[in-house]
Scaffold this motif. Sequence first.
Motif, short mmCIF file in Angstrom:
data_model
loop_
_atom_site.label_atom_id
_atom_site.label_comp_id
_atom_site.label_asym_id
_atom_site.label_seq_id
_atom_site.Cartn_x
_atom_site.Cartn_y
_atom_site.Cartn_z
N ALA A 81 -4.61 -0.02 -4.67
CA ALA A 81 -3.68 -0.99 -4.28
C ALA A 81 -3.27 -0.68 -2.61
N ILE A 82 -3.01 0.65 -2.39
CA ILE A 82 -2.38 0.90 -1.05
C ILE A 82 -3.45 0.86 -0.10
N VAL A 83 -5.03 1.52 -0.65
CA VAL A 83 -6.05 1.24 0.31
C VAL A 83 -6.36 -0.18 0.53
N GLU A 84 -6.23 -0.76 -0.36
CA GLU A 84 -6.70 -2.46 -0.21
C GLU A 84 -5.65 -3.08 0.68
N TRP A 140 -5.14 -4.76 8.27
CA TRP A 140 -6.00 -4.77 9.50
C TRP A 140 -6.75 -6.02 9.71
N GLU A 141 -7.43 -6.64 8.56
CA GLU A 141 -7.96 -7.69 8.56
C GLU A 141 -7.41 -9.01 8.93
N ASP A 142 -6.11 -8.92 8.30
CA ASP A 142 -5.43 -10.34 8.65
C ASP A 142 -4.50 -10.34 10.17
N TYR A 143 -4.05 -8.95 10.43
CA TYR A 143 -3.24 -8.93 11.41
C TYR A 143 -3.79 -7.75 12.75
N ARG A 144 -4.65 -7.24 12.35
CA ARG A 144 -5.28 -6.23 13.40
C ARG A 144 -4.12 -5.09 13.24
N VAL A 145 -3.50 -4.80 12.39
CA VAL A 145 -2.66 -3.76 12.38
C VAL A 145 -3.16 -2.56 11.34
N ALA A 146 -3.09 -1.51 12.38
CA ALA A 146 -3.62 -0.29 11.85
C ALA A 146 -2.53 0.51 11.29
N VAL A 147 -2.28 0.83 10.12
CA VAL A 147 -1.14 1.88 9.68
C VAL A 147 -1.57 2.86 8.79
N GLU A 148 -0.72 3.87 8.61
CA GLU A 148 -1.25 5.03 7.47
C GLU A 148 -1.09 4.54 6.15
N HIS A 149 -1.84 5.29 5.19
CA HIS A 149 -1.70 4.91 3.87
C HIS A 149 -0.23 4.74 3.15
N GLY A 150 0.59 5.82 3.68
CA GLY A 150 1.99 5.75 3.02
C GLY A 150 2.65 4.35 3.30
N THR A 151 2.30 4.00 4.78
CA THR A 151 3.16 2.81 5.24
C THR A 151 2.38 1.67 4.47
N ALA A 152 1.21 1.43 4.16
CA ALA A 152 0.70 0.42 3.56
C ALA A 152 1.21 0.19 1.92
N ALA A 153 1.95 1.40 1.55
CA ALA A 153 2.43 1.11 0.06
C ALA A 153 3.34 0.03 0.03
N ALA A 154 4.13 -0.31 1.12
CA ALA A 154 5.26 -1.37 1.08
C ALA A 154 4.47 -2.63 0.71
N GLN A 155 3.34 -2.87 1.73
CA GLN A 155 2.55 -4.12 1.52
C GLN A 155 2.12 -4.27 0.18
N ALA A 156 1.48 -2.98 -0.27
CA ALA A 156 0.61 -3.00 -1.57
C ALA A 156 1.72 -3.55 -2.85
N ALA A 157 2.88 -3.13 -2.38
CA ALA A 157 3.83 -3.81 -3.43
C ALA A 157 3.73 -5.29 -3.79
N LEU A 158 3.36 -5.73 -2.68
CA LEU A 158 3.30 -7.43 -2.73
C LEU A 158 2.19 -7.83 -3.39
N SER A 159 1.05 -7.18 -2.52
CA SER A 159 -0.48 -7.72 -2.65
C SER A 159 -0.87 -7.21 -4.19
N SER A 160 -0.22 -6.39 -4.82
CA SER A 160 -0.66 -5.82 -6.17
C SER A 160 0.06 -6.43 -7.30
N GLY A 161 1.21 -7.39 -6.76
CA GLY A 161 2.14 -7.70 -7.87
C GLY A 161 3.20 -6.91 -8.47
N ALA A 162 3.25 -5.61 -8.04
CA ALA A 162 4.25 -4.57 -8.34
C ALA A 162 5.63 -5.20 -8.11
N TYR A 163 5.61 -5.83 -6.94
CA TYR A 163 7.05 -6.73 -6.72
C TYR A 163 6.75 -8.30 -6.57
N VAL A 164 7.32 -8.92 -7.43
CA VAL A 164 7.31 -10.31 -7.28
C VAL A 164 8.41 -11.31 -6.71
#
Length: 304
Positions: free
Chosen positions: A249-252, A258-282
């Motif tokens: 989920a973090i990698v995705e 990157w695909e949606d906003y052309r934002v390049a972040v490190e994997h740790g940072t992407a964990a916050a977004q992964a909570a939404l995109s994976s459904g861990a936080y609804v």
Amino acid sequence: MTPTSEVEAAARRIAGRVRRTPLLRGSPVLLKLEFLQHAGSFKTRGMFNKILVAAERGLPAAGVIAASGGNAGLAAAYAARELGVPAEIFVPVTAPPVKVAKLGKLGARVVQVGDEYAEAYAAAIVQADVTGALFCHAYDDPDMVAGNGTLGLELLEQAPDGFDTVLVAVGGGGLVAGLAAALRGRARVVAVEPHTSATLHSALAAGGPVDVKVSGVAVDSLGARRAGTIAYETAAAERLQSVLVDDRAIVEARRQLWEDYRVAVEHGTAAAQAALSSGAYVPAAGERVVVLLCGANTDPADLA
């Protein structure tokens, strides 16, 4: 816990030394682009506050020492350079080359020790005792936490219509504790960690900080073996929600940013977004959510 008044004092102390980073209105959330901060992460706020507080009492001639998976060291090196202070940074041998190279460019002396942050930390403590340098803890320090919390005050100014929730990636917990202090009574803070480095989640389950094994794609920035005492006490007292995400989920999420906003972040940072995109936080219907993108010291080559 850190009083909100200490965060407000930190904001005054570091004013003019840190960037006011943008708040992007994404769909359907707000994205706080803190990865655009000096040295590439939020930690520059905390490091400036830590060193400036110490400077009020008089800094040692040996300067500052920090141990880091990369970002705290970069922040310490940047703040030290700007304040004219020597810096020595201990990082594990597994630290990403992009971070190690940048440390050198910032003028710090770099020492690589051990395979994990904990081993670099132990070596840095010994060196600080030998040299008398000011040791700047990467996350479990009141001045660091207060400085990091200035990000929350900035968010409140940038979103006059308000927000309900901030999703934030957690390593040792210096950012989540600062945000909780800044936003106390005004917004909810949700801690997000990888399943493979769940230090705060484990601390909350155990009733106190405990050592955990750390691994995975985000270990270079979220690889503290043990949650900070300040973070644990804050999370427990404030009853912060803690959610876990897996590496896939973090990698995705990183690729999606990157695909949606052309934002390049490190994997740790992407964990916050992964909570939404994976459904861990609804989010609830109508809930206004901020995703905090806190660091970008990464090699973006694999995003192409």
